[in-house]
Scaffold this active site. Structure first.
Site, PDB file in Angstrom:
ATOM      1  N   ASN A  69     -27.630 -11.953   6.830  1.00 22.97           N
ATOM      2  CA  ASN A  69     -27.738 -11.856   7.873  1.00 22.97           C
ATOM      3  C   ASN A  69     -26.528 -10.514   7.918  1.00 22.97           C
ATOM      4  O   ASN A  69     -25.650 -10.875   7.448  1.00 22.97           O
ATOM      5  CB  ASN A  69     -28.010 -12.040   9.112  1.00 22.97           C
ATOM      6  CG  ASN A  69     -28.262 -11.124  10.047  1.00 22.97           C
ATOM      7  OD1 ASN A  69     -28.558  -9.259   9.706  1.00 22.97           O
ATOM      8  ND2 ASN A  69     -27.627 -11.786  11.430  1.00 22.97           N
ATOM      9  N   TRP A  70     -27.318  -9.703   7.241  1.00 18.74           N
ATOM     10  CA  TRP A  70     -25.290  -8.738   6.665  1.00 18.74           C
ATOM     11  C   TRP A  70     -25.383  -7.200   8.048  1.00 18.74           C
ATOM     12  O   TRP A  70     -24.305  -7.199   8.103  1.00 18.74           O
ATOM     13  CB  TRP A  70     -25.559  -7.901   5.933  1.00 18.74           C
ATOM     14  CG  TRP A  70     -25.507  -8.329   4.216  1.00 18.74           C
ATOM     15  CD1 TRP A  70     -25.795  -9.633   4.104  1.00 18.74           C
ATOM     16  CD2 TRP A  70     -25.407  -7.434   3.212  1.00 18.74           C
ATOM     17  NE1 TRP A  70     -24.928  -9.920   2.767  1.00 18.74           N
ATOM     18  CE2 TRP A  70     -25.395  -8.755   2.117  1.00 18.74           C
ATOM     19  CE3 TRP A  70     -25.422  -6.293   2.706  1.00 18.74           C
ATOM     20  CZ2 TRP A  70     -24.641  -8.653   0.686  1.00 18.74           C
ATOM     21  CZ3 TRP A  70     -24.150  -5.367   1.164  1.00 18.74           C
ATOM     22  CH2 TRP A  70     -24.416  -6.857   0.445  1.00 18.74           C
ATOM     23  N   LYS A  71     -26.290  -7.535   9.198  1.00 20.59           N
ATOM     24  CA  LYS A  71     -25.363  -6.964  10.280  1.00 20.59           C
ATOM     25  C   LYS A  71     -25.698  -5.650   9.952  1.00 20.59           C
ATOM     26  O   LYS A  71     -25.979  -5.347   8.569  1.00 20.59           O
ATOM     27  CB  LYS A  71     -24.676  -7.474  11.016  1.00 20.59           C
ATOM     28  CG  LYS A  71     -24.972  -9.420  11.103  1.00 20.59           C
ATOM     29  CD  LYS A  71     -23.648 -10.062  12.770  1.00 20.59           C
ATOM     30  CE  LYS A  71     -24.265 -11.615  12.001  1.00 20.59           C
ATOM     31  NZ  LYS A  71     -23.380 -11.812  13.121  1.00 20.59           N
ATOM     32  N   HIS A 113     -32.035 -11.535  17.529  1.00 17.25           N
ATOM     33  CA  HIS A 113     -30.638 -12.057  17.475  1.00 17.25           C
ATOM     34  C   HIS A 113     -30.195 -11.278  18.402  1.00 17.25           C
ATOM     35  O   HIS A 113     -30.347 -10.421  19.190  1.00 17.25           O
ATOM     36  CB  HIS A 113     -30.034 -11.149  16.285  1.00 17.25           C
ATOM     37  CG  HIS A 113     -28.706 -11.949  15.873  1.00 17.25           C
ATOM     38  ND1 HIS A 113     -27.828 -11.053  16.298  1.00 17.25           N
ATOM     39  CD2 HIS A 113     -28.647 -11.990  14.555  1.00 17.25           C
ATOM     40  CE1 HIS A 113     -26.862 -12.270  15.961  1.00 17.25           C
ATOM     41  NE2 HIS A 113     -26.935 -12.705  15.026  1.00 17.25           N
ATOM     42  N   GLU A 119     -27.082 -10.616  18.881  1.00 15.90           N
ATOM     43  CA  GLU A 119     -26.177  -9.526  19.514  1.00 15.90           C
ATOM     44  C   GLU A 119     -27.973  -8.778  19.907  1.00 15.90           C
ATOM     45  O   GLU A 119     -27.088  -7.350  20.516  1.00 15.90           O
ATOM     46  CB  GLU A 119     -25.842  -8.873  18.163  1.00 15.90           C
ATOM     47  CG  GLU A 119     -24.402 -10.036  17.164  1.00 15.90           C
ATOM     48  CD  GLU A 119     -24.155 -10.160  15.931  1.00 15.90           C
ATOM     49  OE1 GLU A 119     -24.917  -9.332  15.424  1.00 15.90           O
ATOM     50  OE2 GLU A 119     -23.725 -10.927  15.706  1.00 15.90           O
ATOM     51  N   GLU A 135     -29.434 -20.250  16.693  1.00 10.13           N
ATOM     52  CA  GLU A 135     -28.159 -20.193  16.669  1.00 10.13           C
ATOM     53  C   GLU A 135     -26.965 -20.025  17.978  1.00 10.13           C
ATOM     54  O   GLU A 135     -27.307 -18.917  18.894  1.00 10.13           O
ATOM     55  CB  GLU A 135     -27.914 -18.082  16.062  1.00 10.13           C
ATOM     56  CG  GLU A 135     -28.445 -18.267  14.777  1.00 10.13           C
ATOM     57  CD  GLU A 135     -28.717 -16.561  13.730  1.00 10.13           C
ATOM     58  OE1 GLU A 135     -28.386 -17.088  13.036  1.00 10.13           O
ATOM     59  OE2 GLU A 135     -28.419 -15.399  14.436  1.00 10.13           O
ATOM     60  N   GLY A 179     -19.981 -16.250  14.290  1.00  7.50           N
ATOM     61  CA  GLY A 179     -18.561 -15.150  14.058  1.00  7.50           C
ATOM     62  C   GLY A 179     -17.424 -16.081  14.768  1.00  7.50           C
ATOM     63  O   GLY A 179     -16.832 -15.167  14.636  1.00  7.50           O
ATOM     64  N   SER A 213     -21.479 -19.479  11.871  1.00  8.19           N
ATOM     65  CA  SER A 213     -19.942 -19.919  11.396  1.00  8.19           C
ATOM     66  C   SER A 213     -20.365 -20.558  10.199  1.00  8.19           C
ATOM     67  O   SER A 213     -19.984 -21.668   9.647  1.00  8.19           O
ATOM     68  CB  SER A 213     -19.166 -20.080  12.115  1.00  8.19           C
ATOM     69  OG  SER A 213     -18.778 -19.116  12.798  1.00  8.19           O
ATOM     70  N   GLY A 238     -24.198 -15.443   8.371  1.00  6.76           N
ATOM     71  CA  GLY A 238     -23.944 -13.772   7.970  1.00  6.76           C
ATOM     72  C   GLY A 238     -22.356 -13.965   7.609  1.00  6.76           C
ATOM     73  O   GLY A 238     -22.612 -12.671   6.467  1.00  6.76           O
ATOM     74  N   GLY A 239     -20.934 -13.733   8.469  1.00  2.00           N
ATOM     75  CA  GLY A 239     -20.208 -13.158   7.407  1.00  2.00           C
ATOM     76  C   GLY A 239     -19.879 -13.866   6.126  1.00  2.00           C
ATOM     77  O   GLY A 239     -19.486 -13.491   5.112  1.00  2.00           O
TER      78      GLY A 239
END
Ligand code: PGA
Length: 248
Positions: free
Chosen positions: A10-12, A93, A95, A163, A169, A208, A229-230
């Protein structure tokens, strides 16, 4: 039989055209690990080019609107996303639930729109730290799942991602026993929500996940993959997660 592992990046809101090479590099690693399903969900602006660059590699989106078309400035329908070259989308998500105030009912409507457009869906659920500390994590997550669950769900196009909001993150990851408890609860809930196929719906863990902890997380019962993500932004970081899934 265990489900095939599914590792989704997930590149956001990250990625310009210069980062298309990272997607191509990740697609190449996926090609060397065919026993795992791999996808990248870049910003919408990169979907068409990323899909064209890597035929056969799964490109997804991060959201879609629930309506087919109409007066929704700035939004994209599931059909538009599909036409751009994505074959699935992340929905709900945390966010978006926090920043865009997306409700369970809205996520459900989006999932139904995705299904109608032939777009796979990954529905995200997860508790906050306060909810976990209050001992409500399982109830909160199962409630979100029920409220966000599309009518007529087909196990082949539906994926769930657990999640924990406090793990996204932050570098913090729940105990394996807590992940196991939650994934088992989600599996049980799916059995109640679906007439058949609950065992074949993949349940991803997200929050994470990285090359150092992926093997342990992916070994937990009912963890069918990861939403990352990251650590999905480069082949250097994402490759070891794909390889851990291939070895699991
Ligand atoms: P993270 O994000 O891997 O950077 O924690 C996961 C996600 O939000 O999907």
């Amino acid at each position: 039989m265990a489900n095939r592992k599914y590792i989704v990046g997930n590149w956001k809101m990250n990625g310009l055209r210069t980062e298309l090479t990272d997607i191509a590099d990740i697609a190449a690693i996926a090609g060397q690990n065919k026993q795992v399903d791999v996808a990248i969900c870049p910003p919408v602006t990169l979907i068409t080019q990323a899909a064209a660059n890597s035929p056969g590699f799964t490109i997804g989106a991060q959201d879609c609107h629930y309506a087919k078309n109409g007066a929704h400035t700035g939004c994209l329908s599931a059909t538009m996303i599909r036409e751009a070259g994505a074959i699935m989308t992340i929905l709900g998500h945390s966010e978006r639930r926090a920043d865009q105030h997306e409700s369970d009912a809205e996520v459900k409507a989006k999932a139904e729109a995705a299904h109608a457009a032939g777009l796979g869906a990954i529905i995200c659920v997860g508790e906050t730290e306060e909810e976990r500390d209050a001992g409500k994590a399982v109830d909160v997550v199962c409630g979100q799942l029920e409220g966000s669950f599309p009518d007529g769900a087909d196990p082949h196009w539906l994926t769930i991602a657990y999640e924990p909001v406090w793990a996204i993150g932050t570098g913090r990851v729940p105990e394996a026993s807590d992940v196991e408890e939650m994934h088992a609860a989600i599996r049980h809930k799916l059995g109640k929500l679906m007439d058949e196929g609950a065992d074949t719906v993949r349940i991803l863990y997200g929050g994470s996940m990285n090359g150092g902890n992926a093997a342990e997380l992916l070994a937990v019962p009912n963890v069918d993959g990861g939403l990352v993500g990251g650590a999905s932004l480069t082949a250097e970081k994402f490759g070891p997660i794909i390889e851990a899934a291939a070895a699991s």
